[in-house]
Scaffold this active site. Structure first.
Site, PDB file in Angstrom:
ATOM      1  N   LYS A  22       0.832  -1.119   0.171  1.00  0.00           N
ATOM      2  CA  LYS A  22       0.022   0.008   0.023  1.00  0.00           C
ATOM      3  C   LYS A  22       0.660   1.213   0.180  1.00  0.00           C
ATOM      4  O   LYS A  22       0.596   2.129  -0.658  1.00  0.00           O
ATOM      5  CB  LYS A  22      -0.969   0.033   1.314  1.00  0.00           C
ATOM      6  CG  LYS A  22      -1.692   1.342   1.395  1.00  0.00           C
ATOM      7  CD  LYS A  22      -2.443   1.612   2.641  1.00  0.00           C
ATOM      8  CE  LYS A  22      -1.861   1.780   3.803  1.00  0.00           C
ATOM      9  NZ  LYS A  22      -1.673   3.312   3.783  1.00  0.00           N
ATOM     10  N   ASN A  23       1.968   1.228   0.920  1.00  0.00           N
ATOM     11  CA  ASN A  23       2.508   2.545   0.886  1.00  0.00           C
ATOM     12  C   ASN A  23       3.628   2.711   0.011  1.00  0.00           C
ATOM     13  O   ASN A  23       4.407   3.713  -0.162  1.00  0.00           O
ATOM     14  CB  ASN A  23       3.321   2.643   2.304  1.00  0.00           C
ATOM     15  CG  ASN A  23       2.403   2.841   3.561  1.00  0.00           C
ATOM     16  OD1 ASN A  23       1.308   3.109   3.206  1.00  0.00           O
ATOM     17  ND2 ASN A  23       3.029   2.605   4.729  1.00  0.00           N
ATOM     18  N   CYS A 157      -5.889  12.970  12.424  1.00  0.00           N
ATOM     19  CA  CYS A 157      -6.494  11.698  12.281  1.00  0.00           C
ATOM     20  C   CYS A 157      -6.350  11.068  13.614  1.00  0.00           C
ATOM     21  O   CYS A 157      -5.788  11.262  14.612  1.00  0.00           O
ATOM     22  CB  CYS A 157      -5.751  11.022  11.063  1.00  0.00           C
ATOM     23  SG  CYS A 157      -4.112  10.111  11.551  1.00  0.00           S
ATOM     24  N   ARG A 162      -0.482  14.659  13.022  1.00  0.00           N
ATOM     25  CA  ARG A 162       0.098  14.378  11.618  1.00  0.00           C
ATOM     26  C   ARG A 162       0.053  15.556  10.867  1.00  0.00           C
ATOM     27  O   ARG A 162      -0.583  15.401   9.716  1.00  0.00           O
ATOM     28  CB  ARG A 162      -0.490  13.167  10.948  1.00  0.00           C
ATOM     29  CG  ARG A 162      -0.460  11.625  11.532  1.00  0.00           C
ATOM     30  CD  ARG A 162      -1.039  10.636  11.232  1.00  0.00           C
ATOM     31  NE  ARG A 162      -0.426  10.103  10.008  1.00  0.00           N
ATOM     32  CZ  ARG A 162      -0.616   9.189   9.241  1.00  0.00           C
ATOM     33  NH1 ARG A 162      -1.967   8.420   9.632  1.00  0.00           N
ATOM     34  NH2 ARG A 162       0.160   8.627   8.457  1.00  0.00           N
ATOM     35  N   ASP A 347       4.000   0.839  12.100  1.00  0.00           N
ATOM     36  CA  ASP A 347       2.861   0.159  11.299  1.00  0.00           C
ATOM     37  C   ASP A 347       2.850  -1.205  11.916  1.00  0.00           C
ATOM     38  O   ASP A 347       1.925  -1.917  11.587  1.00  0.00           O
ATOM     39  CB  ASP A 347       2.938   0.297   9.960  1.00  0.00           C
ATOM     40  CG  ASP A 347       2.728   1.611   9.228  1.00  0.00           C
ATOM     41  OD1 ASP A 347       1.989   2.338  10.198  1.00  0.00           O
ATOM     42  OD2 ASP A 347       2.880   1.970   8.224  1.00  0.00           O
ATOM     43  N   ARG A 439      -8.931  -0.491   3.890  1.00  0.00           N
ATOM     44  CA  ARG A 439      -7.950   0.726   3.456  1.00  0.00           C
ATOM     45  C   ARG A 439      -6.655   0.052   2.980  1.00  0.00           C
ATOM     46  O   ARG A 439      -6.058   0.440   2.153  1.00  0.00           O
ATOM     47  CB  ARG A 439      -7.882   1.855   4.247  1.00  0.00           C
ATOM     48  CG  ARG A 439      -9.080   2.723   4.332  1.00  0.00           C
ATOM     49  CD  ARG A 439      -8.691   3.978   5.134  1.00  0.00           C
ATOM     50  NE  ARG A 439      -7.364   4.409   4.986  1.00  0.00           N
ATOM     51  CZ  ARG A 439      -6.511   4.600   5.662  1.00  0.00           C
ATOM     52  NH1 ARG A 439      -6.694   4.874   6.939  1.00  0.00           N
ATOM     53  NH2 ARG A 439      -5.136   4.992   5.336  1.00  0.00           N
TER      54      ARG A 439
HETATM   55  C1  UD1 Z   1       3.895   6.998   6.600  1.00  0.00           C
HETATM   56  C2  UD1 Z   1       2.969   5.965   6.248  1.00  0.00           C
HETATM   57  C3  UD1 Z   1       2.572   5.304   7.556  1.00  0.00           C
HETATM   58  C4  UD1 Z   1       3.525   5.041   8.501  1.00  0.00           C
HETATM   59  C5  UD1 Z   1       4.363   6.464   8.676  1.00  0.00           C
HETATM   60  C6  UD1 Z   1       5.546   6.296   9.783  1.00  0.00           C
HETATM   61  C7  UD1 Z   1       2.285   6.019   3.895  1.00  0.00           C
HETATM   62  C8  UD1 Z   1       1.106   6.333   2.782  1.00  0.00           C
HETATM   63  N1  UD1 Z   1       2.026   6.184   4.981  1.00  0.00           N
HETATM   64  O1  UD1 Z   1       3.132   7.956   6.862  1.00  0.00           O
HETATM   65  O2  UD1 Z   1       1.966   3.959   7.275  1.00  0.00           O
HETATM   66  O3  UD1 Z   1       2.779   4.777   9.699  1.00  0.00           O
HETATM   67  O4  UD1 Z   1       4.692   6.903   7.360  1.00  0.00           O
HETATM   68  O5  UD1 Z   1       6.290   5.137   9.256  1.00  0.00           O
HETATM   69  O6  UD1 Z   1       3.391   5.909   3.498  1.00  0.00           O
HETATM   70  N2  UD1 Z   1       5.456  14.963  10.610  1.00  0.00           N
HETATM   71  C9  UD1 Z   1       5.260  16.404  10.988  1.00  0.00           C
HETATM   72  N3  UD1 Z   1       5.343  17.209   9.937  1.00  0.00           N
HETATM   73  C10 UD1 Z   1       5.180  17.016   8.650  1.00  0.00           C
HETATM   74  C11 UD1 Z   1       5.154  15.388   8.352  1.00  0.00           C
HETATM   75  C12 UD1 Z   1       5.217  14.293   9.551  1.00  0.00           C
HETATM   76  O7  UD1 Z   1       5.259  17.020  12.173  1.00  0.00           O
HETATM   77  O8  UD1 Z   1       5.147  17.572   7.784  1.00  0.00           O
HETATM   78  C13 UD1 Z   1       5.375  13.925  11.725  1.00  0.00           C
HETATM   79  C14 UD1 Z   1       4.035  13.068  12.115  1.00  0.00           C
HETATM   80  O9  UD1 Z   1       3.326  13.798  12.775  1.00  0.00           O
HETATM   81  C15 UD1 Z   1       4.725  11.864  12.588  1.00  0.00           C
HETATM   82  C16 UD1 Z   1       6.119  11.742  12.186  1.00  0.00           C
HETATM   83  O10 UD1 Z   1       6.471  13.086  11.422  1.00  0.00           O
HETATM   84  O11 UD1 Z   1       4.725  12.153  14.112  1.00  0.00           O
HETATM   85  C17 UD1 Z   1       6.609  10.826  11.113  1.00  0.00           C
HETATM   86  O12 UD1 Z   1       5.219  10.861   9.982  1.00  0.00           O
HETATM   87  P1  UD1 Z   1       5.415  10.741   8.505  1.00  0.00           P
HETATM   88  O13 UD1 Z   1       6.719   9.680   8.308  1.00  0.00           O
HETATM   89  O14 UD1 Z   1       5.394  11.837   7.838  1.00  0.00           O
HETATM   90  O15 UD1 Z   1       3.967   9.639   8.243  1.00  0.00           O
HETATM   91  P2  UD1 Z   1       3.225   9.622   6.777  1.00  0.00           P
HETATM   92  O16 UD1 Z   1       4.243   9.870   5.799  1.00  0.00           O
HETATM   93  O17 UD1 Z   1       2.056  10.448   7.063  1.00  0.00           O
END
Ligand code: UD1
Length: 460
Positions: A22-23, A157, A162, A347, A439
């Site tokens: 998925k990711n 969420c 996030r 995850d 999902r």
């Molecule tokens: C992706 C994965 C999700 C997984 C996560 C962490 C996909 C589609 N989803 O989610 O399954 O659980 O990585 O491995 O690939 N953060 C900020 N600011 C930002 C971006 C992130 O503060 O602009 C923080 C988030 O709140 C979180 C951390 O950084 O605490 C990591 O998040 P991130 O790696 O961005 O998660 P996703 O990419 O949304």
């Protein structure tokens, strides 16, 4: 609304094919927006998130077609003579993805040579983004190729706030003008994006992917520091390279991208879903079973396999196969500390909590990535687990048996942990709100049934 009815207490036994990740597939479908010619994506799993990404790409005006792979991994479309020109309605595409009869992987072709809805603005609307945060992945490609994008802010969420501030900050560094108004990110780069040195304050997976895609078409060199190192980043980079991008260092924390003028379509096969694989391994360990997973990359599960060995599983890997055997034994408790790759994946945290619930001993689980990712604990406790939460630490005292009860899924991976808990429990469990699981897990109930688990999908 649907629910699962699970009659637990049966060790999972047998073999199952792991689906496409998925990711990986979500960013790769978004990368289709970067190409001047059609991108063909293979090994696409049948997931609701894939449907959402198709709806989004269709809404932006690219042509999407869905076909099914035959046994030789060849894509078969309705009209084999001209798969790209023959139109399929959005409803038809969605039916194909959601068909529960079929198990063969899908292939998707995305033709973004022209975006037909450009005069409506390139908008990722709230209705789609609210159901899937990964919709943010269209921001980088749209901005890089078309110089504009309007994407709804994903908002919070269930597992935490996030934010996407790091995506926005990096795009601004690349010369984008970005305003937030009425819940939307309004981004413009009338003169194109420029290469920049981006140092992420925090490791972000989709943030790294968004900037990787934006940088592929930016002018000059972009350097990404503190980049995410997940296998899905490498998969995206491999796809972008085949499209003509110049990328080095993916899989490490320092990625260099030399922007090119245009990217073309290619054919790309999505990697296996390491989280789906890990989920089935945990389910087998929790039920004292033995399973073989097919079409998976053992290296991508390295730390997860080590933890399962600590839990007493006999693991062996060969080529693209992993087998796990508990030899009828109860798992031993294992401590978990989540971290960005190559650390233990957040995850997989919920699934290990479910396994620890029936383990011998007490485990400490520390969640370092998301602030509110323990909602499955109270539901597992309804099955008789003994889990105490203190901030970002959960203490799980293993019990000999769980017992069935009605429970409720709260997010994607939490739902998977509840399925594991229910499969390990004596008696009958109903899991409500299972739309979360669809999902990200392809036909989970068919796969569990293949392994001898007693699970039914019913109308709630
Ligand atoms: C992706 C994965 C999700 C997984 C996560 C962490 C996909 C589609 N989803 O989610 O399954 O659980 O990585 O491995 O690939 N953060 C900020 N600011 C930002 C971006 C992130 O503060 O602009 C923080 C988030 O709140 C979180 C951390 O950084 O605490 C990591 O998040 P991130 O790696 O961005 O998660 P996703 O990419 O949304």
């Amino acid at each position: 609304m649907e629910k699962f009815l699970i009659r637990g207490g049966v060790p999972l036994q047998g073999s199952v094919r792991v689906s496409g990740a998925k990711n990986s597939v979500l960013p790769i479908l978004a990368a289709g927006l970067l190409g001047d010619s059609p991108l063909m994506v293979q090994n696409v799993p049948r997931l609701v998130d894939v449907v959402t990404m198709i709806k989004l790409i269709d809404k932006l005006g690219a042509k999407v077609r869905v076909g099914v792979e035959n046994e030789d991994c060849q894509c078969q479309f309705d009209d084999a003579s001209d798969p790209l020109r023959n139109e399929q309605s959005l409803e038809k595409l969605i039916d194909l993805v959601c068909s529960t009869q079929e198990n063969a992987p899908l292939c998707l072709s995305i033709d973004a040579s022209v975006l037909h809805n450009r005069d409506e603005g390139l908008v990722a609307p709230y209705e789609l983004v609210k159901t899937m945060r990964a919709s943010i992945l269209v921001l980088g490609p749209l901005l890089a190729r078309f110089g504009e994008a309007k994407v709804s802010l994903p908002g919070g969420c269930a597992i935490g706030s996030r934010p996407v501030d790091l995506h926005i900050k990096a795009l601004k560094q690349m010369g984008a003008e970005i305003q937030i108004a009425d819940g939307y990110i309004n981004a413009k780069a009338p003169n194109g994006l420029k290469g920049a040195r981006i140092c992420f304050d925090q490791v972000t997976v989709t943030g790294t992917e968004n900037i990787l895609m934006a940088a592929a078409l930016a002018e000059g060199e972009t350097v990404l520091e503190n980049a995410a190192r997940e296998p899905e980043i490498v998969d995206l980079a491999n796809c972008l390279r085949a499209m003509g991008a110049e990328i080095e260092g993916d899989g490490t924390a320092l990625i260099r991208v030399k922007g090119v003028k245009s990217l073309k379509g290619t054919q790309h096969r999505v990697i296996a879903d390491r989280i789906e694989a890990g989920t089935f391994l945990c389910a087998a360990a929790a039920t004292r079973g033995s399973v073989i997973l097919e079409q998976v990359d053992p290296a991508a599960l390295d730390v997860v396999l080590l933890k399962l060995e600590d839990a007493g599983a006999i693991i062996s890997t060969q080529g693209n196969q992993i087998s796990l055997d508990m030899q009828g034994n109860r798992p031993k408790a294992v401590d978990i500390l989540t971290a960005p790759h190559p650390g233990f994946p957040t995850d997989m945290q919920a699934q290990f909590m479910a396994m620890n619930s029936v383990a011998e001993g007490t485990a400490t689980i520390v969640e370092k990535i998301f602030e509110n990712r323990f909602m499955h604990a109270t539901e597992l406790n309804r099955l008789g687990a003994q889990i105490k939460i203190n901030g970002s630490t959960a203490t799980v005292k293993g019990v000999e048996t769980l017992t069935g009860a009605p429970i409720m899924a709260t997010d994607l991976r939490a739902s998977a942990s509840l399925v594991i808990g229910a499969l390990a429990a004596e008696g009958q469990t109903e899991i409500h709100r299972i739309y979360h699981i669809d999902r990200g897990y392809e036909h989970i109930e068919s796969k569990v049934r293949l392994l001898g688990g007693r699970i039914e999908r019913l109308k709630a």
